[in-house]
Scaffold this motif. Sequence first.
Motif, short mmCIF file in Angstrom:
data_model
loop_
_atom_site.label_atom_id
_atom_site.label_comp_id
_atom_site.label_asym_id
_atom_site.label_seq_id
_atom_site.Cartn_x
_atom_site.Cartn_y
_atom_site.Cartn_z
N TYR B 198 37.95 46.53 53.58
CA TYR B 198 39.41 46.64 53.44
C TYR B 198 40.04 45.33 53.00
N ASN B 199 39.28 44.52 52.27
CA ASN B 199 39.80 43.26 51.76
C ASN B 199 39.97 43.39 50.24
N PRO B 200 41.22 43.50 49.77
CA PRO B 200 41.43 43.69 48.33
C PRO B 200 41.44 42.37 47.55
N VAL B 201 41.28 41.25 48.24
CA VAL B 201 41.42 39.97 47.55
C VAL B 201 40.07 39.38 47.17
N LEU B 202 39.25 39.13 48.17
CA LEU B 202 38.01 38.40 47.90
C LEU B 202 37.11 39.09 46.86
N PRO B 203 36.72 40.33 47.04
CA PRO B 203 35.79 40.91 46.06
C PRO B 203 36.42 41.07 44.68
N LEU B 204 37.64 41.52 44.62
CA LEU B 204 38.24 41.78 43.31
C LEU B 204 38.50 40.50 42.53
N PHE B 205 39.04 39.48 43.22
CA PHE B 205 39.28 38.22 42.51
C PHE B 205 37.95 37.55 42.12
N THR B 206 36.94 37.79 42.93
CA THR B 206 35.63 37.22 42.59
C THR B 206 35.11 37.81 41.28
N VAL B 207 35.16 39.15 41.16
CA VAL B 207 34.64 39.73 39.92
C VAL B 207 35.55 39.39 38.73
N ALA B 208 36.84 39.29 38.99
CA ALA B 208 37.73 38.87 37.90
C ALA B 208 37.29 37.51 37.38
N LEU B 209 36.98 36.62 38.31
CA LEU B 209 36.53 35.28 37.93
C LEU B 209 35.21 35.36 37.14
N VAL B 210 34.31 36.23 37.58
CA VAL B 210 33.02 36.35 36.90
C VAL B 210 33.23 36.84 35.45
N TYR B 211 34.05 37.89 35.28
CA TYR B 211 34.36 38.36 33.92
C TYR B 211 34.94 37.23 33.07
N TRP B 212 35.89 36.52 33.69
CA TRP B 212 36.57 35.45 32.95
C TRP B 212 35.58 34.37 32.50
N MET B 213 34.65 34.03 33.39
CA MET B 213 33.69 32.99 33.04
C MET B 213 32.79 33.45 31.88
N ILE B 214 32.36 34.69 31.93
CA ILE B 214 31.49 35.18 30.85
C ILE B 214 32.25 35.18 29.52
N VAL B 215 33.47 35.69 29.55
CA VAL B 215 34.27 35.77 28.33
C VAL B 215 34.53 34.37 27.77
N THR B 216 34.87 33.43 28.66
CA THR B 216 35.14 32.07 28.21
C THR B 216 33.89 31.44 27.59
N PHE B 217 32.74 31.71 28.23
CA PHE B 217 31.49 31.17 27.71
C PHE B 217 31.20 31.76 26.32
N LEU B 218 31.38 33.09 26.19
CA LEU B 218 31.12 33.73 24.90
C LEU B 218 32.04 33.18 23.81
N THR B 219 33.31 33.03 24.15
CA THR B 219 34.27 32.51 23.19
C THR B 219 33.86 31.12 22.72
N TYR B 220 33.41 30.30 23.67
CA TYR B 220 32.99 28.94 23.35
C TYR B 220 31.77 28.96 22.42
N MET B 221 30.80 29.82 22.72
CA MET B 221 29.58 29.87 21.91
C MET B 221 29.89 30.33 20.48
N VAL B 222 30.76 31.34 20.36
CA VAL B 222 31.08 31.84 19.03
C VAL B 222 31.86 30.78 18.24
N GLY B 223 32.70 30.03 18.95
CA GLY B 223 33.42 28.94 18.29
C GLY B 223 32.45 27.94 17.68
N LYS B 224 31.40 27.62 18.43
CA LYS B 224 30.40 26.68 17.92
C LYS B 224 29.67 27.25 16.71
N LEU B 225 29.32 28.53 16.80
CA LEU B 225 28.62 29.19 15.70
C LEU B 225 29.48 29.20 14.44
#
Lengths: 256, 235
Positions: B198-225
């Motif tokens: 019944y905790n809507p903060v910890l798990p949801l914000f955690t996965v949001a952060l995980v998505y964000w990190m992957i997307v940011t990493f991908l954006t960075y790699m494509v920028g380099k390419l």
Amino acid sequence: MAENQTKNREIGAGEPLIQVKELCKSFDGVDVLKNITTTIKKGEVVFVVGPSGSGKSTFLRCMNLLEEPTGGHIFFEGTDITDKNTDINLLRRKMGMVFQQFNLFPHMSIMKNMTIAPVKLLGVKEEDAVKEAEKLLARVGLLDKKDAYPAQLSGGQKQRIAIVRALMMKPDVMLFDEPTSALDPEMVGEVLNVMRELAKEHMTMLVVTHEMGFAREVADRVMFLDGGDFVEEAPPEEFFTNPKSERLRSFLSKVL
Amino acid sequence: MDWEKYLTAEQFYNNFVADDRFVKYILGGLKTTLIITLFAVLLGIFLGFLVGTVRSTYERTGKLVVLNAVCRVYLSVIRGTPVAVQLMIMYFFIFAAPGSSKLLSAILAFGINSGAYVAEIFRSGIMSIDNGQFEAGRSLGFNYAQTVWYIILPQAFKNVLPALCNEFIALLKETSVSGFIALQDLTRGADVIRSRTYNPVLPLFTVALVYWMIVTFLTYMVGKLETRLRKNEKR
């Protein structure tokens, strides 16, 4: 080197290389070329001049089927290129083409621009193609640009590269479609010099141009295209000093 | 809103440590999400390349009339319906057999969906290349296919890279609807934790952060390419 289209015997200097018979081309019902018949002999340097919209470029582009004729026949080394069964890709290898806008491949180095076609199409070994390219680049004074990319070159340099890129295929004829029209005036000379050299080596050349002085100097024959038909053709001296038709006189008075 | 009560040490323990929840639901879900995305991207590129090539060949040459018509139906259906519906149709109808693979259904559904968008990206990329490049290739003796392969596609690919990257980032995030077929991806994993603690903060914000990190990493790699691909345009 893989030889192609060997069914025709060697064509000697002065024999017909390209025969155009009753060539017609229309775009959406507008007749651009009307029943053109002419012959270009091996070793001949033919210039096509005429007002804009007269069909000069269309005529030239029909020679290697970049434009599909709507009627008539074009024979190249005895083969009817308008025949559906003719493999135009094989014949195009023997017809070099130089464009107004150069059309170098921007994603390839100059060396790659020059070697890709002979390597991929003729089976030339990469190192042999590189050697040949270096020889040609040296001839046009651009050997130091071999590792550059097209965007790093001036217009005149690009066009010189475009010419030697076409020469890499060892073509039997070179087609020039207004090769200096997109150049700044100070770069026209360097391109014309390369073309002059080619003409001296008896390369068969078909040139569409607005450079009347150059036509007069280099051409064996000048043809005047107006309204989709050749109105007059003559050796350059006669063409420019003694035009017969009123239309050519009027044209020359505007451009000379 | 009452943040503090969701962020205590006890909550942290309950959400992530107890019952191995972080490993099971967050890492396990991430693995599923990445597998779906990776294979869907590959399928999407493959389909998109084929369809985009057919479409642009039709537009350039007027050939491939029938194939082009088929491709247009595919594009219309896929782009005109929600991916969640396509996913459910794939799993509950096409893969209706009991015990059939949810993962495979998801990969196919997302891959086929992405292919439609990639196709239009490829098509516009090919069409954006100047006709003079085609003519230069053809005049040297290359046939149409060789010209496209050696001359047009390398240039088109460079032009569409940013759009392609955006499509794959969108795809990664779209896989979050995998829960519709009860597939435990990253998003569903977080939701499972939420439903138990019944905790809507910890798990949801955690996965949001995980998505964000992957997307940011991908954006960075494509920028380099992109920078690398652009080296031939420098003056």
